[in-house]
Design an enzyme around this catalytic site. Structure first.
Site, PDB file in Angstrom:
ATOM      1  CB  THR A 319      -0.886   0.074   1.254  1.00 40.10           C
ATOM      2  OG1 THR A 319      -0.042   0.125   2.416  1.00 40.10           O
ATOM      3  CG2 THR A 319      -1.828  -1.099   1.339  1.00 40.10           C
ATOM      4  CG  ASP A 320       1.050   5.986  -1.048  1.00 33.14           C
ATOM      5  OD1 ASP A 320       1.981   6.151  -0.234  1.00 33.14           O
ATOM      6  OD2 ASP A 320       0.808   6.795  -1.962  1.00 33.14           O
ATOM      7  CD1 TRP A 321       4.533   5.526   5.195  1.00 40.22           C
ATOM      8  CD2 TRP A 321       4.399   4.253   3.362  1.00 40.22           C
ATOM      9  NE1 TRP A 321       5.665   4.735   5.138  1.00 40.22           N
ATOM     10  CE2 TRP A 321       5.605   3.941   4.021  1.00 40.22           C
ATOM     11  CE3 TRP A 321       4.103   3.557   2.198  1.00 40.22           C
ATOM     12  CZ2 TRP A 321       6.511   2.993   3.561  1.00 40.22           C
ATOM     13  CZ3 TRP A 321       5.001   2.607   1.718  1.00 40.22           C
ATOM     14  CH2 TRP A 321       6.181   2.337   2.396  1.00 40.22           C
TER      15      TRP A 321
END
Length: 830
Positions: A319-321
Site C-alpha cells: 500500500t501507499d502509506w
C-alpha cells in the site's frame, strides 16, 4: 467573592487536568498504534556459522541443522515453501504489515536501523529473517541526514526529477541514473527504493507531476522500466507507484476516479504494463484513490486479474502509506503488504483470520511473495554496506542526465553564449536554484549548484550590479532564505521571496552587462495540487520583470535569455515573444546550475524533447473541466490527524465533484492525443525541442514478421555543431471506423553524438499488437483492419517521413491473443 474565585480555580484546574489527561492518552495511543507495537519481534542479528557436508551456512533458527530456507543453493521457490511450513500463523500475519513510522521519524536506537527509512518489512526473529528497509524516493534517497552520537552527515544525491529524465528520451542514460540510485541505496543499507512514479500527467496542475514522466504511457513506461532495471541491477528493489490513476493530490485518500475501461487500459494502466513487461519490479505500490467505486488497494480486479493475470507480474504489492480502509479486504484482493503498518491493522488481520474472512490461502500467497523479496535482499545475504557511496560519481551522472534532458524552446541567434561574457542574472531563482520537488520526492543533498555558480565555473563573469541588488534583497529577507532540512523539508516548502527591479535599476544592469539571464522558478509537491495564480500563470511581478528586462536589454542591442527552473508545465504563450531564447531547465537535481551552464555555454548541444504538451491556456486541456481548483502542500498536523482520524466519506448526495470523485470525461484524450485530435494550437507540442544543429531524416524502410514491425531510417547532422537527435515513431489510422487519436507514440530512439555531416542508421521496433484498441463491447483488445500510417518525426507535429502498414489479423489476434499474420506495406515518403 472568595467562593467564586475558588470555584473558578477549581474549574480551571479540572479543565487543565482533562487537557493533560487527554494529551497523555493521545500520546499513549499514538505511540502504541503507530510507533511502538512490535512487542517481542526484535530482530535477531547474531547467528552461528555451521558447516555440514562441506557447505557453510548461517544457522538462522539455531537448531543446529541445515534447513532448506538456509540453503542458498536451492531455488527461491523451495526456500519459500520451507519457510511457509515453518512459520506459525501469528508470524505470517505479523509479516503482512510494517513496523510503523518510528524509523521514518528517526526514532531508532543509536547504531541500529536506518533513521529516516520510511518503512520496513518486519523481521521474524525465531527464524532469523531480517528487517527490510524501504526508503523514498523517485529522485534520490531520503534518509535522516544526521544521527545521534555521530559527527557526520548522511547526504544523498539529488537526481533530476522524472519529467526531466523523460525529456532525455534516452533509456540508456535513464538506466545509468537508476544504477547510481541503486548503488547509493545499497551502500546506505536500503533494500527497496519507493519509486519510480509512473502515473500519467493528466493535467498540468497535479502537484506531483514532477515525480512522473509524461502524458504518454509508452514514454512513461519505457523510461520507468529503464530506471527500475538500473536500480535492481544492484540487488535493490523498486516500488513502482502509484498504481493506478492517482492523478490528483486533492482528497487523494477519498477520491473516486470514474473512468472508462478503455481509458484505463490504453492510458492509465499502459505505462505500468510496459514497466512490468520490461523490468519486473520487485514491488508495486497501490494508490490511495478509488477506481470506479473500489479502493485500488482493495480491488481484486486491478491487483490480481489485471496486474498478475493479464501481465504476469511476479512481485508483491504494498500500500501507499496508510492507504485503503479494510486490511482484510486488501490482503484478499492481492495487496500483500500494508505500509507503514499499525497495531490496528495487525489486530484486524488476526481477527479476520479467526472469524474466517481472511483465508489461509490468501495469507500464504501474500506471505510467499514477501518472503521471496526477503530472500533476494542484501540483508538476507548479509551483504555489508559502507555508508559511504561515491557521491562525486553520482553527481557527475546527475549533471550529464540533467543537461541531456533540458529542452531548448526558443533560440533566435542567441545561444550558445560567447565565453567570457558579462552575464546579468535576474530574479531570485537565478541565484537560488531549485533542485527538485517537495514531499516524498525531496532529498537531503549536500549542495545545490546555483546558476550563478554554474556560469562562474563555465568562465562567465557575473554582473556585479545585478548581484548587489540580489544580495541586498537576501539580507533584507534573511529569515526566508533558510532552507529546511530533514523531516522539516518534507512539510515546509522552501519559497524565498521574489525580486523586483525599478526601471532605473534594470537600465543600469543592462548597461553594465553583455546579456541578461532571467530565471522563473516554481515548486510543488505531495499533499496538494497546483493553483492558477502565481503558479501555472506568471505573477504580475514576473511579467513586469520580463517586460522591463526585454526593453532594457533590447534598447541597448543586447539579448535576453529566460531559464525555466520548474517542476511542471506553466503558461508561456503570453510572454514567449519577449526573450530571445528560452531554456526549459526543469529541476535538474543538485547539479542543475552546472547543467544549465553546459547548455548556455555550448559545452553541450541541447537534445531534450518535451514529454508533455505546453498549452496556450489551461482550459485547452480536455481534463480541465474535471480537475480540482484547490492547492496546498503536505502539513504535519494534517498527516497526524489523518492517521488518528481518517477522513470519512460523505453521503452520496453530499459528494463534491473533483473532490470526492473525479469523472475522466475526456477518456483516452489526454495530452497530445487531445490537442492533435481537435487541431488545437499549442504553445509547444509534445516531443518538441530545438538544437544548435539541424538533422535530416531519409531512407525510411519497414521490415516485419508475424509479431513485430521494424522501421529503419538514416539521420544526418546537416548543421555545424555536433549533437544528438531524438527520433519519434507514431502510428495513425486515417480511415478508422472508431473514435481514436490522430496519432500515438509507438517507439523512439536517440542518436549518438553526430558530428557535422555524420549519419547514423536508426532502428525502431514495436509489437504489432500495440496497434490494437480496447473494445469495451468485447471486453478485450482488438486490431482494426486498415492501412496504418507509420510517421517518423521530431515531434507529434513535425512529421518528416511516413509509410503505410497494412496488417492482416490472424485467428490468434481475433481471439485476443495478439498474434499477427501477413503484413503488406506500401511506401509513401515526404
Amino acid at each position: 467573592m472568595k467562593k467564586t474565585v475558588k470555584k473558578s480555580l477549581n474549574a480551571l484546574g479540572l479543565i487543565l487536568l482533562l487537557i493533560i489527561t487527554a494529551g497523555l492518552f493521545t500520546g499513549w495511543y499514538f505511540n502504541r498504534t503507530f510507533l511502538d507495537f512490535e512487542g517481542d519481534y526484535a530482530e535477531q542479528l547474531d547467528f552461528e556459522t555451521l558447516k555440514i557436508s562441506g557447505y557453510s551456512f548461517l544457522d538462522r533458527n539455531g537448531n543446529g541443522e541445515l534447513d532448506p530456507y538456509e540453503d542458498n543453493r536451492l531455488s527461491v521457490e523451495k526456500r519459500v515453501a520451507n519457510l511457509l511450513e515453518l512459520m506459525s500463523v501469528e508470524e505470517k500475519i505479523h509479516l503482512l504489515k510494517g513496523s510503523g513510522i518510528a524509523s521514518a521519524m528517526g526514532r531508532t536506537e543509536p547504531g541500529t536501523g536506518i533513521p529516516g527509512a520510511v518503512g520496513t518489512i518486519v523481521p521474524t526473529p525465531r527464524l532469523g529473517l531480517p528487517t527490510i528497509y524501504l526508503s523514498d524516493g523517485p529522485a534520490g534517497l531520503r534518509i535522516q541526514p544526521t544521527r545521534e552520537g555521530e559527527d557526520r552527515t548522511y547526504y544523498c544525491t539529488a537526481f533530476p526529477i522524472a519529467t526531466l529524465l523523460a525529456s532525455t528520451w534516452n533509456e540508456d542514460l535513464a538506466m545509468d541514473v537508476g544504477s547510481a540510485m541503486g548503488n547509493e541505496a545499497k551502500e546506505y543499507g536500503i533494500d527497496v527504493i519507493l519509486g519510480p512514479g509512473a502515473n500519467i500527467q493528466r493535467h498540468p496542475r497535479n502537484g506531483r507531476n514532477f515525480e512522473y514522466y509524461s502524458e504518454d504511457p509508452l514514454l512513461s513506461g519505457y523510461m520507468g522500466a529503464a530506471i527500475v532495471n538500473g536500480i535492481q541491477s544492484h540487488g535493490v528493489g523498486t516500488s513502482v507507484k502509484h498504481y493506478v490513476a492517482n492523478n490528483q493530490e486533492t482528497e487523494r485518500s477519498l477520491n473516486d476516479v470514474r473512468v472508462s475501461e478503455r481509458a484505463m487500459r490504453e492510458i492509465y494502466l499502459k505505462g505500468f504494463e510496459h514497466i512490468v513487461h520490461r523490468s519486473q519490479p520487485w514491488t508495486i505500490m497501490s494508490s490511495y484513490n478509488k477506481v470506479n467505486g473500489t479502493y485500488v488497494s482493495e480491488s481484486p480486479y486491478l491487483l490480481t486479474d489485471v496486474l498478475r493475470g493479464d501481465w504476469g507480474f511476479e512481485g508483491l504489492v504494498m500500500t501507499d502509506w496508510y492507504g485503503g480502509r479494510n486490511a482484510v479486504d486488501q490482503i484478499m484482493a492481492g495487496n500483500d503488504l500494508l505500509e507503514p503498518g499499525t497495531r490496528k491493522q495487525w489486530n484486524a488481520l488476526t481477527e479476520g483470520y479467526e472469524d474466517g474472512k481472511l483465508s489461509m490461502e490468501a495469507i500464504d500467497t501474500s506471505v510467499g511473495r514477501i518472503l521471496k523479496l526477503i530472500l533476494a535482499s542484501h540483508k538476507m545475504k548479509q551483504t555489508p554496506f559502507s555508508n559511504d557511496p561515491n557521491l562525486e560519481a553520482h553527481a557527475a551522472i546527475t549533471r550529464q542526465s540533467a543537461t541531456e534532458g533540458m529542452v531548448l524552446l526558443k533560440n533566435e541567434q542567441t545561444l550558445p553564449l560567447a565565453q567570457g561574457l558579462n552575464v546579468a542574472l535576474l530574479a531570485t531563482t537565478s541565484y537560488d536554484f531549485i533542485a527538485g520537488g517537495t514531499g516524498s520526492g525531496d532529498v537531503n543533498e549536500a549542495y545545490t549548484v546555483s546558476l550563478e555558480e554554474g556560469l562562474t565555473g563555465a568562465g562567465f563573469t557575473i554582473n556585479e550590479t545585478a548581484k548587489k541588488i540580489f544580495d541586498q534583497h537576501k539580507t533584507d529577507n534573511a529569515e526566508f532564505f533558510v532552507k529546511p532540512e530533514g523531516m522539516d523539508a518534507l512539510f515546509n516548502p522552501y519559497l524565498p521571496p521574489q525580486l523586483s527591479y525599478s526601471d532605473d535599476q534594470m537600465s543600469q544592469i543592462a548597461s553594465s552587462a553583455d546579456v541578461g539571464v532571467l530565471t522563473i522558478g516554481r515548486n510543488a509537491g505531495e499533499g496538494g495540487d497546483r493553483v492558477m495564480d502565481a503558479d501555472f500563470l506568471l505573477t504580475d511581478q514576473e511579467l513586469t520583470m520580463i517586460t522591463q528586462a526585454k526593453s532594457a536589454f533590447h534598447d541597448q542591442g543586447k539579448k535576453l535569455v529566460i531559464v525555466l527552473n520548474i517542476g511542471g508545465v506553466i503558461e508561456t504563450a503570453s510572454w514567449k515573444d519577449h526573450p530571445d531564447a528560452i531554456l526549459l531547465a526543469w529541476q535538474g537535481g543538485q547539479e542543475g546550475g552546472n547543467s544549465v551552464a553546459d547548455i548556455l555555454s555550448g559545452q553541450v548541444n541541447p537534445s531534450g524533447k518535451l514529454p508533455v504538451t505546453f498549452p496556450i491556456a489551461i482550459d485547452d486541456h480536455a481534463s480541465d473541466s474535471n480537475f480540482p481548483v484547490g492547492g496546498g502542500h503536505l502539513v504535519m498536523t494534517d498527516l497526524i490527524k489523518g492517521m488518528m482520524f481518517p477522513p470519512q466519506e460523505r453521503p452520496d448526495d453530499e459528494k463534491q465533484a473533483n473532490m470526492d470523485y473525479t469523472v475522466y470525461e475526456e477518456g483516452i484524450y489526454v495530452g497530445y492525443r487531445h490537442f492533435d485530435k481537435r487541431g488545437i494550437v499549442v504553445s509547444y507540442p509534445f516531443g518538441y525541442g530545438l538544437s544548435y544543429s539541424e538533422f535530416d531524416y531519409s531512407d525510411l524502410m519497414v521490415d516485419q514478421n508475424e509479431e513485430t514491425a521494424t522501421i529503419r531510417l538514416m539521420v544526418t547532422n546537416i548543421g555545424q555543431v555536433a549533437g544528438k537527435e531524438v527520433v519519434q515513431l507514431y502510428s495513425s489510422l486515417p480511415l478508422t471506423k472508431i473514435d481514436r487519436p490522430e496519432r500515438e507514440l509507438r517507439s523512439f530512439s536517440k542518436t549518438k553524438i553526430l558530428q557535422p555531416g555524420e549519419s547514423q542508421e536508426i532502428s525502431l521496433q514495436f509489437p504489432i499488437s500495440e496497434l490494437r484498441y480496447w473494445d469495451e463491447d468485447q471486453e478485450g483488445w482488438k486490431l482494426e483492419d486498415g492501412a496504418y500510417s507509420l510517421e517518423v518525426g521530431a515531434s507529434s507535429r513535425e512529421i518528416k517521413l511516413q509509410q503505410q502498414l497494412i496488417p492482416r489479423a490472424t485467428k490468434n489476434e481475433e481471439d485476443g491473443i495478439g498474434g499477427i499474420g501477413s503484413i503488406r506495406s506500401s511506401v509513401m515518403q515526404r
